[in-house]
Enzyme design. Structure first.
Site, PDB file in Angstrom:
ATOM      1  N   PHE A 119       8.691  96.330 -33.922  1.00 20.68           N
ATOM      2  CA  PHE A 119       9.053  95.173 -33.104  1.00 20.68           C
ATOM      3  C   PHE A 119       8.009  95.008 -32.015  1.00 20.68           C
ATOM      4  O   PHE A 119       7.239  95.921 -31.740  1.00 20.68           O
ATOM      5  CB  PHE A 119      10.434  95.397 -32.474  1.00 20.68           C
ATOM      6  N   GLN A 240      14.181  85.164 -20.463  1.00 18.87           N
ATOM      7  CA  GLN A 240      13.306  85.298 -21.623  1.00 18.87           C
ATOM      8  C   GLN A 240      13.411  84.078 -22.528  1.00 18.87           C
ATOM      9  O   GLN A 240      14.509  83.691 -22.919  1.00 18.87           O
ATOM     10  CB  GLN A 240      13.701  86.536 -22.410  1.00 18.87           C
ATOM     11  N   HIS A 242      12.593  83.098 -26.103  1.00 20.47           N
ATOM     12  CA  HIS A 242      12.228  83.742 -27.362  1.00 20.47           C
ATOM     13  C   HIS A 242      11.241  82.848 -28.097  1.00 20.47           C
ATOM     14  O   HIS A 242      11.456  81.641 -28.191  1.00 20.47           O
ATOM     15  CB  HIS A 242      13.476  83.974 -28.214  1.00 20.47           C
ATOM     16  N   LEU A 252      18.408  81.218 -33.436  1.00 18.43           N
ATOM     17  CA  LEU A 252      17.332  82.208 -33.395  1.00 18.43           C
ATOM     18  C   LEU A 252      16.803  82.602 -34.766  1.00 18.43           C
ATOM     19  O   LEU A 252      17.560  82.794 -35.712  1.00 18.43           O
ATOM     20  CB  LEU A 252      17.841  83.472 -32.693  1.00 18.43           C
ATOM     21  N   GLU A 255      12.655  88.259 -34.234  1.00 19.77           N
ATOM     22  CA  GLU A 255      11.322  88.841 -34.210  1.00 19.77           C
ATOM     23  C   GLU A 255      11.122  89.783 -35.399  1.00 19.77           C
ATOM     24  O   GLU A 255       9.993  90.129 -35.753  1.00 19.77           O
ATOM     25  CB  GLU A 255      11.195  89.629 -32.893  1.00 19.77           C
ATOM     26  N   ARG A 286       7.262  89.263 -25.770  1.00 22.30           N
ATOM     27  CA  ARG A 286       7.771  87.902 -25.980  1.00 22.30           C
ATOM     28  C   ARG A 286       7.246  86.891 -24.975  1.00 22.30           C
ATOM     29  O   ARG A 286       6.980  85.738 -25.323  1.00 22.30           O
ATOM     30  CB  ARG A 286       9.287  87.905 -25.933  1.00 22.30           C
ATOM     31  N   HIS A 353      16.720  82.512 -24.192  1.00 26.01           N
ATOM     32  CA  HIS A 353      17.326  83.526 -25.042  1.00 26.01           C
ATOM     33  C   HIS A 353      18.078  84.604 -24.269  1.00 26.01           C
ATOM     34  O   HIS A 353      19.188  84.971 -24.618  1.00 26.01           O
ATOM     35  CB  HIS A 353      16.195  84.165 -25.843  1.00 26.01           C
ATOM     36  N   ARG A 398      12.257  91.529 -21.073  1.00 23.05           N
ATOM     37  CA  ARG A 398      12.914  92.514 -21.933  1.00 23.05           C
ATOM     38  C   ARG A 398      12.163  92.660 -23.244  1.00 23.05           C
ATOM     39  O   ARG A 398      11.710  91.681 -23.825  1.00 23.05           O
ATOM     40  CB  ARG A 398      14.340  92.059 -22.243  1.00 23.05           C
TER      41      ARG A 398
HETATM   42  C1  LIG Z   1      20.730  85.186 -31.258  1.00 24.42           C
HETATM   43  C2  LIG Z   1      20.508  86.453 -30.508  1.00 24.42           C
HETATM   44  C3  LIG Z   1      19.932  87.551 -31.151  1.00 24.42           C
HETATM   45  C4  LIG Z   1      19.743  88.748 -30.473  1.00 24.42           C
HETATM   46  N1  LIG Z   1      19.185  89.815 -31.139  1.00 24.42           N
HETATM   47  C5  LIG Z   1      19.041  90.989 -30.490  1.00 24.42           C
HETATM   48  C6  LIG Z   1      18.528  92.140 -31.169  1.00 24.42           C
HETATM   49  O1  LIG Z   1      18.238  92.107 -32.360  1.00 24.42           O
HETATM   50  N2  LIG Z   1      18.407  93.286 -30.479  1.00 24.42           N
HETATM   51  C7  LIG Z   1      18.746  93.378 -29.169  1.00 24.42           C
HETATM   52  O2  LIG Z   1      18.619  94.457 -28.615  1.00 24.42           O
HETATM   53  N3  LIG Z   1      19.238  92.319 -28.505  1.00 24.42           N
HETATM   54  C8  LIG Z   1      19.396  91.129 -29.138  1.00 24.42           C
HETATM   55  N4  LIG Z   1      19.906  90.053 -28.455  1.00 24.42           N
HETATM   56  C9  LIG Z   1      20.451  90.250 -27.118  1.00 24.42           C
HETATM   57  C10 LIG Z   1      21.797  90.951 -27.202  1.00 24.42           C
HETATM   58  O3  LIG Z   1      22.443  90.605 -28.406  1.00 24.42           O
HETATM   59  C11 LIG Z   1      22.728  90.599 -26.054  1.00 24.42           C
HETATM   60  O4  LIG Z   1      22.058  90.724 -24.858  1.00 24.42           O
HETATM   61  C12 LIG Z   1      23.922  91.533 -26.024  1.00 24.42           C
HETATM   62  O5  LIG Z   1      24.560  91.535 -27.278  1.00 24.42           O
HETATM   63  C13 LIG Z   1      24.904  91.165 -24.945  1.00 24.42           C
HETATM   64  O6  LIG Z   1      26.056  91.961 -25.062  1.00 24.42           O
HETATM   65  P1  LIG Z   1      27.186  91.911 -23.966  1.00 24.42           P
HETATM   66  O7  LIG Z   1      28.214  92.905 -24.351  1.00 24.42           O
HETATM   67  O8  LIG Z   1      26.586  92.018 -22.640  1.00 24.42           O
HETATM   68  O9  LIG Z   1      27.761  90.424 -24.056  1.00 24.42           O
HETATM   69  P2  LIG Z   1      28.443  89.556 -25.241  1.00 24.42           P
HETATM   70  O10 LIG Z   1      28.358  90.180 -26.570  1.00 24.42           O
HETATM   71  O11 LIG Z   1      27.916  88.187 -25.083  1.00 24.42           O
HETATM   72  O12 LIG Z   1      29.975  89.563 -24.865  1.00 24.42           O
HETATM   73  C14 LIG Z   1      30.476  88.911 -23.747  1.00 24.42           C
HETATM   74  C15 LIG Z   1      31.966  89.053 -23.772  1.00 24.42           C
HETATM   75  O13 LIG Z   1      32.507  88.589 -22.557  1.00 24.42           O
HETATM   76  C16 LIG Z   1      33.586  87.732 -22.813  1.00 24.42           C
HETATM   77  N5  LIG Z   1      33.699  86.824 -21.692  1.00 24.42           N
HETATM   78  C17 LIG Z   1      32.751  86.061 -21.120  1.00 24.42           C
HETATM   79  N6  LIG Z   1      33.258  85.396 -20.070  1.00 24.42           N
HETATM   80  C18 LIG Z   1      34.557  85.755 -19.983  1.00 24.42           C
HETATM   81  C19 LIG Z   1      35.612  85.407 -19.119  1.00 24.42           C
HETATM   82  N7  LIG Z   1      35.478  84.538 -18.127  1.00 24.42           N
HETATM   83  N8  LIG Z   1      36.824  85.963 -19.336  1.00 24.42           N
HETATM   84  C20 LIG Z   1      37.035  86.828 -20.366  1.00 24.42           C
HETATM   85  N9  LIG Z   1      36.050  87.187 -21.196  1.00 24.42           N
HETATM   86  C21 LIG Z   1      34.831  86.658 -21.004  1.00 24.42           C
HETATM   87  C22 LIG Z   1      33.272  87.085 -24.130  1.00 24.42           C
HETATM   88  O14 LIG Z   1      34.448  86.615 -24.736  1.00 24.42           O
HETATM   89  C23 LIG Z   1      32.661  88.267 -24.868  1.00 24.42           C
HETATM   90  O15 LIG Z   1      33.691  89.068 -25.401  1.00 24.42           O
HETATM   91  C24 LIG Z   1      20.107  88.849 -29.124  1.00 24.42           C
HETATM   92  C25 LIG Z   1      20.659  87.754 -28.477  1.00 24.42           C
HETATM   93  C26 LIG Z   1      20.854  86.558 -29.151  1.00 24.42           C
HETATM   94  C27 LIG Z   1      21.417  85.394 -28.413  1.00 24.42           C
END
Ligand SMILES: Cc1cc2nc3c(=O)[nH]c(=O)nc-3n(C[C@H](O)[C@H](O)[C@H](O)COP(=O)(O)OP(=O)(O)OC[C@H]3O[C@@H](n4cnc5c(N)ncnc54)[C@H](O)[C@@H]3O)c2cc1C
Ligand code: SF4
Ligand code: SF4
Ligand code: FES
Lengths: 587, 231
Positions: A119, A240, A242, A252, A255, A286, A353, A398
């Site tokens: 990556f 970021q 992407h 998306l 990468e 990126r 992103h 990142r």
């Molecule tokens: C398309 C895409 C591809 C990606 N690919 C990669 C990758 O290959 N490798 C990598 O390392 N990173 C990747 N990333 C980044 C990474 O996926 C995210 O940064 C990470 O998954 C975020 O996880 P999280 O638990 O912080 O939030 P999330 O998984 O977004 O979860 C947020 C949670 O909070 C809840 N929530 C939000 N607001 C409220 C509220 N007011 N009340 C109650 N619940 C709420 C939602 O319901 C959800 O359950 C990618 C991001 C995207 C967008």
């Protein structure tokens, strides 16, 4: 309106990867935890992550955590906190193996070990040859990870409150956090959830931009909740972009495509990254690739009739590689770009992103704010993890696959920290009844608002303004104007009107509440970006085109109340090893 | 473009009705979800679930011109007008296109959807060959959208007793995992006139799965495992 009260040891707001990793730690320790999520847990946006999780397993090329640490510090353009980065990279292998033990369906190498792919920004030997560090399940790593964590939580009997939206933090006069208010979306009921610890794990806020890889639900709610309670937001100027979002759709293209051998072409069919990053080429960091693409387009070398996008070529790869390692990408390209990447290149553009900034925490996930004793005083009862938090391991940029790692490492760490803190904090503190007034007032305002603009209308100008004024390249006059515009939009967001007044599953109400959170995120971003007179990582200023370590090797803190900025030093000292001092960043 | 959409708000409606919308779509409104969001700009009371808008979160399953599918990956071009949209059949409606998925998830939870392996975990990963891992392809990708189970007549009649195609597919996901040790227990759990055997291979589930998965095949494999262990 009356308010029901419920009591838990811990409330976690968010059931994405970070929230569920923390929940697992707590449930398995027998702590009474309530996990709130706006959507059913497996619908959280972690599900969309494609490429992989970084860990120096060394299954394909020799590797170790120290090299991973170096890459992460360099990738962050030296804004990352080196103690937290060391902590994360050291624990990477353990959390990945643990996930495998939980049942994660990683792809496998011939010898049965976890499959890893190269990556961007990954190197061996402190900037040497390309490393192969991303542990993957095809191009559906996030899906596999999120479902595995949910499944493990089912086993641990974690209590989920699905389709509940956290509204505001409940705190006392000293600022100690005592719970949250929440809206049960299905019934429209507002509930006060009392807790000895509250963990914000609400994910990113990428929906502030018009072109975004983020889900509709990524509206920065946790940041809004924190900001409304006087907690600063850190490093919000760093977003970021992407390099490869599908042109026109934003979806998306991982990468991983370039990791598996794909590359970018301009309209002349030139592999232009060779000019911008002679060594790493298409696998440069990126921020570097997105700027190169934007420059190509600006200088008239974009593709298509409007010369406004770039082509991502992978049709030179073996069709088997595409079908086996990139099946989800193929599906997306066919559906959203109407091209089959086995035969044709995919049209792409840099797309918003990931939010490097967020709620400031230390490496235990405790929220820290400047107070009498120094810049990083712990807020009692409040924790944050995942994309909504700023630890800061990603600094100004990142590296791909470091975020899934971040949510596992810090999700677990914060769980353990909460268990420890609960021991010193055995009783719930009573909370003043007035502490729920803020939420009730916000809802009452929405119910009674007349002659307001629609949420869709205000949201649309907000996203367009962010896109135009705070994109890949940033200009002083545009930022200045952007601050004025976003301030006005934030004001408008407080006066939107919804026509739907039903109590039952009122999504209009949810979207109106989300819009006020987006406005907090947008304001923090614009104000912070306008003030930072240098270029670092993803923040590229046209008028200050170089990094200025003398003046700007520091974290931004934005306070919502007076829209005031403060700064705090970067933690340059790692836990055990020598510090990596800032150097020119080339790929 | 003309749409005819199922509407029901228990807060004000005595009973459900179909509402027509005539709407001018923008060139960027390529998918059905885009069109629904466009309608919602004019009528914010239209209620549906959505999140990822790329077919991976499983939020927006609905019945589109008589067929279950995810709105976000259903192109509007090619849909017969008026486009008739209804909630997923067979589950209680909460409001408009939003159904109560409790029963669906209950069945999912009933198959013990987690890896069971009681050996102490090794210091590194458990090994699995690429061939063993390939057994999970076409199975683990399920997004729990319920399009299949709500297209299955057996699930309509016995949602509390028949596990349904989605959850059976996941039951197979763990049976097929070389790392899982609970094969016997998992089969016992399904050994019942209803839980597994209500599937009569009608294949609606296969036709409808928006992710191109094949629950019937997995169900037949489970049935095969049952037969094998009795001989
Ligand atoms: C398309 C895409 C591809 C990606 N690919 C990669 C990758 O290959 N490798 C990598 O390392 N990173 C990747 N990333 C980044 C990474 O996926 C995210 O940064 C990470 O998954 C975020 O996880 P999280 O638990 O912080 O939030 P999330 O998984 O977004 O979860 C947020 C949670 O909070 C809840 N929530 C939000 N607001 C409220 C509220 N007011 N009340 C109650 N619940 C709420 C939602 O319901 C959800 O359950 C990618 C991001 C995207 C967008
Ligand atoms: S094949 Fe079985 S599970 Fe699938 S629709 Fe028919 S009866 Fe239902
Ligand atoms: S098997 Fe297909 S239709 Fe059924 S729940 Fe899973 S993804 Fe949806
Ligand atoms: S919105 Fe996620 S599957 Fe359609």
């Amino acid at each position: 309106m009356t308010i029901t009260k419920r009591k838990f040891d811990v409330v976690i707001v968010g059931a994405g990867g970070s929230g569920m990793r923390a929940a697992l730690q707590l449930s398995e320790a027998g702590v009474k935890v309530a996990v709130l999520s706006k959507v059913f847990p497996t619908r959280s946006h972690t599900v969309a992550a494609q490429g992989g999780i970084a860990a120096s397993l060394g299954n394909v090329t020799e590797d170790n955590w120290h090299w991973h640490m170096y890459d992460t510090v360099k990738g962050s353009d030296y804004l990352g906190d080196q103690d937290a980065i060391e902590f994360m990279c050291r624990q990477a292998n353990e959390v990945v193996y643990e996930l495998e033990h939980f049942g994660m369906p990683f792809d496998r190498l011939e010898n049965g070990k976890i499959y890893q792919r190269p990556f961007g920004g990954q190197s061996q030997n402190f900037g040497g040859a390309q490393a192969t560090r991303s542990c993957a399940a095809a191009d559906r790593t996030g899906h596999a990870l999120l479902h595995t964590l949910y499944q493990r939580n089912v086993r641990a009997n974690t209590q989920f409150f699905n389709e509940w939206m956290g509204l505001d933090l409940i705190h006392d006069e000293q600022g100690d956090v005592l719970g949250v208010t929440a809206l049960e979306i299905e019934t429209g009921e507002v509930v006060a959830l009392q807790a000895r610890a509250v963990l914000l794990a609400t994910g990113g806020g990428g929906r502030v931009f018009q072109a975004s890889t983020n889900a509709f639900i990524n509206t920065g709610d946790g940041l809004g909740m924190a900001a409304r309670s006087g907690i600063p937001l850190e490093d919000m100027e760093f977003w970021q972009f992407h390099p490869t979002g599908v042109y026109g759709a934003g979806v998306l293209i991982s990468e991983a495509v370039r990791g598996e051998g794909g590359y970018l072409l301009n309209k002349d069919g030139e592999r232009f990254m060779e000019r911008y990053a002679p060594n790493a080429r298409d696998l440069a960091s990126r921020d570097v690739v997105s700027r190169a693409m934007t420059t190509e387009i600006k200088e008239g070398r974009g593709c298509g009739i409007n010369a406004d996008h770039i082509l991502l070529k992978l049709n030179h790869l073996d069709a088997n590689v595409i079908n086996m390692r990139l099946p989800g990408i193929r599906e997306i390209a066919i559906k959203f770009a109407q091209v089959d990447p086995i035969n044709e290149p995919i049209p792409v553009v840099p797309t918003a992103h990931y939010m490097m900034g967020g709620i400031p925490t230390n490496l235990h996930g405790q929220v820290v704010v400047p107070y009498k004793t120094g810049p990083e005083e712990v807020v009692q009862g409040l924790y944050a993890a995942g994309e909504c938090a700023c630890v800061s391991v990603h600094g100004a940029n990142r590296l791909g696959t470091n975020s899934l790692l971040d949510i596992l490492v810090f999700g677990r760490a914060v769980g353990s920290q909460i268990i420890e803190d609960l021991r010193n904090n055995p009783h719930h503190k009573p909370f003043p009844t007035s502490s729920t007034d803020k939420s009730l007032a916000r809802l009452a305002r929405l119910d009674s608002q007349k002659d307001g603009e629609s949420v869709a209308q205000v949201g649309d100008v907000l996203r367009k303004t962010m896109q135009a004024h705070c994109g890949v390249f940033r200009f002083a006059d545009m930022l200045k104007e952007g601050v004025t515009k976003i301030s006005k939009i934030a004001e408008r967001a407080e006066h939107t009107e919804i026509r739907d007044k039903s109590r039952v599953f009122n999504t209009a109400r949810v979207e109106a509440l989300e819009l006020t959170n987006l406005a907090e995120v947008a304001l923090a971003t614009m104000v912070s970006a306008e003030a930072r007179n240098e270029s670092r990582g993803a923040h590229a200023r046209d008028d200050f085109s170089i990094r200025d370590d003398n003046k700007w090797l520091k974290h931004t803190l934005y306070f919502s109340e007076e829209r005031r900025l403060d700064y705090k030093p970067v933690r340059l000292k790692p836990l055990t090893v020598e510090s990596f001092s800032p150097k020119a960043r080339t790929y | 473009m003309r749409f005819s959409i199922y509407r029901y708000d228990p807060d004000k409606d005595q009973k459900p009705y179909m509402q027509d919308y005539d709407i001018v779509l923008e060139p960027t409104d390529k998918m059905l979800l885009d069109a629904l969001i466009r309608i919602k700009v004019f009528d914010d009371s239209l209620s549906l679930r959505r999140s990822c808008r790329e077919g991976v979160c499983g939020s927006d399953g609905m019945n589109i011109n008589g067929r279950n599918g995810l709105a976000c990956i259903t192109p509007v071009a090619g849909l017969k007008e008026p486009v008739e949209l209804r909630p997923l059949p067979g589950l209680p409606v909460i409001r408009d296109l939003i159904v109560d998925m409790t029963q669906f998830f209950k069945q999912y939870h009933s198959i013990k959807p987690y890896l069971i392996n009681n050996d102490p975990p090794p210091e590194t990963e458990r090994l699995q060959s690429p061939e063993e891992r390939a057994e999970l392809d076409g199975v683990y990708e399920c997004v729990l959208c319920a399009c299949c189970s709500t297209a299955c007549p057996s699930f309509w009649w016995n949602p509390d007793k028949f596990v349904g195609p989605a959850a059976l597919l996941q039951a197979y996901r763990f049976l097929a995992d070389s790392r899982d040790q609970a094969t016997a227990e998992r089969l016992d759990n399904l050994e019942d006139p209803y839980r597994l055997f209500r599937c009569h291979s009608i294949m609606n589930c296969v036709d409808t799965c928006p992710k191109g998965l094949n629950p019937t095949k997995a169900i037949n494999k489970i049935k095969g495992m049952m037969v094998k262990r009795t001989v």
